[in-house]
Design a protein around this motif. Structure first.
Motif, PDB file in Angstrom:
ATOM      1  N   VAL A   1      31.229  30.902  32.431  1.00  0.00           N
ATOM      2  CA  VAL A   1      30.774  32.260  32.745  1.00  0.00           C
ATOM      3  C   VAL A   1      31.964  33.206  32.781  1.00  0.00           C
ATOM      4  N   SER A   2      31.832  34.348  32.102  1.00  0.00           N
ATOM      5  CA  SER A   2      32.854  35.394  32.177  1.00  0.00           C
ATOM      6  C   SER A   2      32.174  36.746  32.002  1.00  0.00           C
ATOM      7  N   PRO A   3      32.909  37.821  32.296  1.00  0.00           N
ATOM      8  CA  PRO A   3      32.330  39.146  32.090  1.00  0.00           C
ATOM      9  C   PRO A   3      32.487  39.656  30.655  1.00  0.00           C
ATOM     10  N   ASP A   4      32.965  38.810  29.759  1.00  0.00           N
ATOM     11  CA  ASP A   4      33.140  39.220  28.364  1.00  0.00           C
ATOM     12  C   ASP A   4      31.798  39.509  27.708  1.00  0.00           C
ATOM     13  N   PRO A   5      31.762  40.457  26.752  1.00  0.00           N
ATOM     14  CA  PRO A   5      30.530  40.682  25.995  1.00  0.00           C
ATOM     15  C   PRO A   5      30.207  39.461  25.118  1.00  0.00           C
ATOM     16  N   VAL A   6      28.935  39.299  24.788  1.00  0.00           N
ATOM     17  CA  VAL A   6      28.510  38.093  24.060  1.00  0.00           C
ATOM     18  C   VAL A   6      29.205  37.942  22.711  1.00  0.00           C
ATOM     19  N   ASP A   7      29.516  39.040  22.021  1.00  0.00           N
ATOM     20  CA  ASP A   7      30.175  38.881  20.722  1.00  0.00           C
ATOM     21  C   ASP A   7      31.567  38.276  20.876  1.00  0.00           C
ATOM     22  N   LYS A   8      32.279  38.636  21.935  1.00  0.00           N
ATOM     23  CA  LYS A   8      33.597  38.034  22.194  1.00  0.00           C
ATOM     24  C   LYS A   8      33.435  36.554  22.559  1.00  0.00           C
ATOM     25  N   LEU A   9      32.400  36.238  23.346  1.00  0.00           N
ATOM     26  CA  LEU A   9      32.139  34.836  23.703  1.00  0.00           C
ATOM     27  C   LEU A   9      31.789  34.015  22.467  1.00  0.00           C
TER      28      LEU A   9
ATOM     29  N   ASP B   1      28.382  37.850  31.923  1.00  0.00           N
ATOM     30  CA  ASP B   1      27.959  38.606  33.096  1.00  0.00           C
ATOM     31  C   ASP B   1      28.748  39.913  33.128  1.00  0.00           C
ATOM     32  N   GLU B   2      28.448  40.786  32.168  1.00  0.00           N
ATOM     33  CA  GLU B   2      29.203  42.036  32.034  1.00  0.00           C
ATOM     34  C   GLU B   2      29.090  42.923  33.264  1.00  0.00           C
ATOM     35  N   ASP B   3      27.933  42.919  33.933  1.00  0.00           N
ATOM     36  CA  ASP B   3      27.787  43.784  35.114  1.00  0.00           C
ATOM     37  C   ASP B   3      28.316  43.108  36.388  1.00  0.00           C
ATOM     38  N   LYS B   4      28.711  41.859  36.259  1.00  0.00           N
ATOM     39  CA  LYS B   4      29.364  41.080  37.334  1.00  0.00           C
ATOM     40  C   LYS B   4      28.469  40.824  38.548  1.00  0.00           C
ATOM     41  N   GLU B   5      27.151  40.950  38.376  1.00  0.00           N
ATOM     42  CA  GLU B   5      26.224  40.688  39.487  1.00  0.00           C
ATOM     43  C   GLU B   5      26.245  39.220  39.898  1.00  0.00           C
ATOM     44  N   MET B   6      26.172  38.324  38.927  1.00  0.00           N
ATOM     45  CA  MET B   6      26.186  36.886  39.231  1.00  0.00           C
ATOM     46  C   MET B   6      27.547  36.496  39.797  1.00  0.00           C
ATOM     47  N   LEU B   7      28.624  37.002  39.188  1.00  0.00           N
ATOM     48  CA  LEU B   7      29.971  36.679  39.658  1.00  0.00           C
ATOM     49  C   LEU B   7      30.146  37.123  41.107  1.00  0.00           C
ATOM     50  N   THR B   8      29.650  38.302  41.441  1.00  0.00           N
ATOM     51  CA  THR B   8      29.738  38.819  42.804  1.00  0.00           C
ATOM     52  C   THR B   8      28.909  37.958  43.757  1.00  0.00           C
ATOM     53  N   ALA B   9      27.694  37.581  43.334  1.00  0.00           N
ATOM     54  CA  ALA B   9      26.817  36.760  44.181  1.00  0.00           C
ATOM     55  C   ALA B   9      27.453  35.404  44.490  1.00  0.00           C
ATOM     56  N   TYR B  10      28.272  34.895  43.562  1.00  0.00           N
ATOM     57  CA  TYR B  10      28.932  33.601  43.748  1.00  0.00           C
ATOM     58  C   TYR B  10      30.290  33.744  44.452  1.00  0.00           C
ATOM     59  N   GLY B  11      30.685  34.971  44.759  1.00  0.00           N
ATOM     60  CA  GLY B  11      31.986  35.191  45.396  1.00  0.00           C
ATOM     61  C   GLY B  11      33.139  35.041  44.427  1.00  0.00           C
ATOM     62  N   ALA B  12      32.851  35.162  43.116  1.00  0.00           N
ATOM     63  CA  ALA B  12      33.864  34.945  42.091  1.00  0.00           C
ATOM     64  C   ALA B  12      34.350  36.254  41.470  1.00  0.00           C
ATOM     65  N   TYR B  13      34.032  37.364  42.127  1.00  0.00           N
ATOM     66  CA  TYR B  13      34.544  38.656  41.687  1.00  0.00           C
ATOM     67  C   TYR B  13      34.912  39.446  42.927  1.00  0.00           C
ATOM     68  N   GLY B  14      36.124  39.973  42.948  1.00  0.00           N
ATOM     69  CA  GLY B  14      36.552  40.752  44.106  1.00  0.00           C
ATOM     70  C   GLY B  14      38.063  40.809  44.164  1.00  0.00           C
ATOM     71  N   GLU B  15      38.581  41.048  45.359  1.00  0.00           N
ATOM     72  CA  GLU B  15      40.026  41.143  45.526  1.00  0.00           C
ATOM     73  C   GLU B  15      40.686  39.787  45.340  1.00  0.00           C
ATOM     74  N   LYS B  16      41.811  39.810  44.653  1.00  0.00           N
ATOM     75  CA  LYS B  16      42.602  38.596  44.451  1.00  0.00           C
ATOM     76  C   LYS B  16      44.046  38.994  44.301  1.00  0.00           C
ATOM     77  N   GLN B  17      44.921  38.025  44.402  1.00  0.00           N
ATOM     78  CA  GLN B  17      46.349  38.259  44.209  1.00  0.00           C
ATOM     79  C   GLN B  17      46.700  37.964  42.758  1.00  0.00           C
ATOM     80  N   ASN B  18      47.411  38.873  42.130  1.00  0.00           N
ATOM     81  CA  ASN B  18      47.859  38.684  40.763  1.00  0.00           C
ATOM     82  C   ASN B  18      49.314  39.131  40.689  1.00  0.00           C
ATOM     83  N   TYR B  19      50.213  38.176  40.526  1.00  0.00           N
ATOM     84  CA  TYR B  19      51.652  38.457  40.487  1.00  0.00           C
ATOM     85  C   TYR B  19      52.089  39.260  41.710  1.00  0.00           C
ATOM     86  N   GLY B  20      51.571  38.877  42.881  1.00  0.00           N
ATOM     87  CA  GLY B  20      51.982  39.489  44.134  1.00  0.00           C
ATOM     88  C   GLY B  20      51.275  40.789  44.487  1.00  0.00           C
ATOM     89  N   LYS B  21      50.409  41.253  43.598  1.00  0.00           N
ATOM     90  CA  LYS B  21      49.667  42.495  43.869  1.00  0.00           C
ATOM     91  C   LYS B  21      48.214  42.150  44.153  1.00  0.00           C
TER      92      LYS B  21
END
Length: 160
Positions: free
Chosen positions: A70-78, A94-114
């Protein structure tokens, strides 16, 4: 941000697939499911992870697991990603990220210290009834499939 815990029912979803169809969690009822979430197709880490699942998909299938990416990529890229890497398992968008959000897999994260907002590389293992057995967040792309297989008691070829 809420995260899924073992024993919880997995949120339901219906999403478009790379092959132009649709896949719902209910379509997988009666099978164990490895649902892995990745940020972006055709990036080095996501390609490594997808190819690890591809190379071990037959073993997971033999053990009764369906693998779904599962990713937020459009289907043609997938579709391009699945074709380039010969991925035989479904990739859902999941372009609108509804499923990702429901699973807790979209939100704040650390990326290279930011602190940034984005997709959190995660893996969920669901039982035949759609109940969460494993919920892993912030997984590493490299070595994750081996570690997951070990946790599930699935022996991969070449793994000691």
């Amino acid at each position: 941000m809420p995260r899924l815990e073992p024993g919880q029912p997995a949120p339901t979803w219906t999403l478009p697939t790379a092959d132009g169809g649709e896949l719902s969690l209910s379509d997988l009822a009666g099978r164990k499911v490895i649902l892995y979430v990745y940020p972006a197709a055709m990036t080095p880490g996501c390609t490594t992870q997808a190819c690890d699942f591809r190379d071990n998909e037959a073993v997971f299938t033999r053990e009764g697991y369906a693998v779904v990416g599962v990713s937020p990529d459009p289907v043609d890229k997938l579709a391009t990603f699945a074709d380039q890497e010969s991925l035989g398992f479904p990739l859902v968008s999941d372009e609108d990220k509804e499923m990702l959000t429901a699973y807790g897999a979209y939100g704040e994260k650390q990326n290279y210290g930011k602190t940034v907002v984005g997709v959190i590389r995660s893996t969920f293992v669901l039982d035949e009834e759609g109940v969460v057995e494993v919920a892993k967040y912030n997984v590493r792309a490299k070595g994750h499939v081996t570690s997951l297989a070990k946790q599930l008691g699935v022996e991969l070829p070449g793994a000691g």
